[in-house]
Scaffold this motif. Structure first.
Motif, PDB file in Angstrom:
ATOM      1  N   VAL A  13       0.841  -1.203   0.000  1.00 20.61           N
ATOM      2  CA  VAL A  13       0.000   0.000   0.000  1.00 20.61           C
ATOM      3  C   VAL A  13       0.872   1.247   0.000  1.00 20.61           C
ATOM      4  O   VAL A  13       0.608   2.207  -0.731  1.00 20.61           O
ATOM      5  N   GLN A  14       1.936   1.251   0.799  1.00 23.60           N
ATOM      6  CA  GLN A  14       2.845   2.396   0.849  1.00 23.60           C
ATOM      7  C   GLN A  14       3.517   2.613  -0.508  1.00 23.60           C
ATOM      8  O   GLN A  14       3.601   3.751  -0.984  1.00 23.60           O
ATOM      9  N   THR A  15       3.967   1.546  -1.147  1.00 24.59           N
ATOM     10  CA  THR A  15       4.615   1.662  -2.448  1.00 24.59           C
ATOM     11  C   THR A  15       3.633   2.167  -3.489  1.00 24.59           C
ATOM     12  O   THR A  15       3.962   3.028  -4.300  1.00 24.59           O
ATOM     13  N   ASN A  16       2.412   1.671  -3.446  1.00 24.62           N
ATOM     14  CA  ASN A  16       1.389   2.117  -4.382  1.00 24.62           C
ATOM     15  C   ASN A  16       1.069   3.597  -4.168  1.00 24.62           C
ATOM     16  O   ASN A  16       0.905   4.354  -5.122  1.00 24.62           O
ATOM     17  N   HIS A  17       1.006   4.003  -2.910  1.00 24.69           N
ATOM     18  CA  HIS A  17       0.733   5.411  -2.596  1.00 24.69           C
ATOM     19  C   HIS A  17       1.880   6.302  -3.081  1.00 24.69           C
ATOM     20  O   HIS A  17       1.640   7.379  -3.635  1.00 24.69           O
ATOM     21  N   GLU A  18       3.123   5.887  -2.898  1.00 33.64           N
ATOM     22  CA  GLU A  18       4.282   6.649  -3.351  1.00 33.64           C
ATOM     23  C   GLU A  18       4.297   6.752  -4.867  1.00 33.64           C
ATOM     24  O   GLU A  18       4.654   7.804  -5.428  1.00 33.64           O
ATOM     25  N   ASN A  19       3.914   5.667  -5.561  1.00 31.26           N
ATOM     26  CA  ASN A  19       3.869   5.697  -7.032  1.00 31.26           C
ATOM     27  C   ASN A  19       2.806   6.676  -7.529  1.00 31.26           C
ATOM     28  O   ASN A  19       3.014   7.382  -8.506  1.00 31.26           O
ATOM     29  N   ARG A  20       1.673   6.731  -6.849  1.00 29.78           N
ATOM     30  CA  ARG A  20       0.617   7.680  -7.240  1.00 29.78           C
ATOM     31  C   ARG A  20       1.061   9.123  -7.007  1.00 29.78           C
ATOM     32  O   ARG A  20       0.757  10.006  -7.796  1.00 29.78           O
ATOM     33  N   ASP A  21       1.753   9.363  -5.897  1.00 27.80           N
ATOM     34  CA  ASP A  21       2.225  10.721  -5.602  1.00 27.80           C
ATOM     35  C   ASP A  21       3.271  11.200  -6.583  1.00 27.80           C
ATOM     36  O   ASP A  21       3.357  12.379  -6.900  1.00 27.80           O
ATOM     37  N   SER A  22       4.092  10.279  -7.075  1.00 31.19           N
ATOM     38  CA  SER A  22       5.171  10.686  -7.987  1.00 31.19           C
ATOM     39  C   SER A  22       4.672  10.936  -9.396  1.00 31.19           C
ATOM     40  O   SER A  22       5.348  11.536 -10.205  1.00 31.19           O
ATOM     41  N   GLN A  23       3.463  10.463  -9.716  1.00 30.05           N
ATOM     42  CA  GLN A  23       2.943  10.644 -11.085  1.00 30.05           C
ATOM     43  C   GLN A  23       2.201  11.931 -11.245  1.00 30.05           C
ATOM     44  O   GLN A  23       1.865  12.719 -10.603  1.00 30.05           O
TER      45      GLN A  23
END
Length: 146
Positions: free
Chosen positions: A136-146
């Protein structure tokens, strides 16, 4: 307990702890895990499988090392002396059953083995949670970086 089995148990514990901490922190490699649109990811499945195998084998080796000095696991309520191969098989079996929180009750730890089994059962509950939180943390970080 002799010094050599104590050193072996310490080394195995250190390897298991370092492996779990490395996994929770995201590994030494800065590999970005991307959530794909599919519902099942083979990479995620294999990662979780490898982590479980590391813990099962690590704790199995701890049980086996401790059983060299004295009987650590009791089978069906009886103290049994088994061969080295039998002891390894019993230790790995008990480790897997304990980690996966199945607990058939056919093999029971005694002495310090009870505390070790308790720690392993706790890891069996915590590992999937840590794994899901990391995703979940990795998915959240990927969304923030896009």
């Amino acid at each position: 307990m002799d010094i050599i089995p104590a050193i072996i148990v310490f080394i195995i514990c250190s390897i298991v702890v370092v492996s779990i901490i490395d996994f929770i922190r995201g590994g030494g490699r800065k590999k970005v895990m991307e959530m794909r649109e599919t519902r099942f990811s083979v990479e995620i499945f294999y990662t979780l499988l490898v982590i479980y195998l590391i813990v099962i084998i690590g704790f199995g080796l701890i049980y086996f090392t401790l059983s060299i000095n004295n009987i650590l696991l009791v089978e069906n309520g009886e103290l049994r002396h088994v061969s080295v191969a039998g002891s390894i098989i019993h230790s790995l079996y008990f480790s897997g059953v304990t980690l996966l929180t199945i607990g058939y009750g056919d093999i029971t730890p005694i002495g310090i083995g009870r505390f070790i089994a308790l720690v392993q059962a706790l890891l069996g509950y915590v590992l999937p949670t840590a794994f899901v939180l990391r995703l979940v943390q990795t998915n959240h970080e990927n969304r923030d970086s896009q």
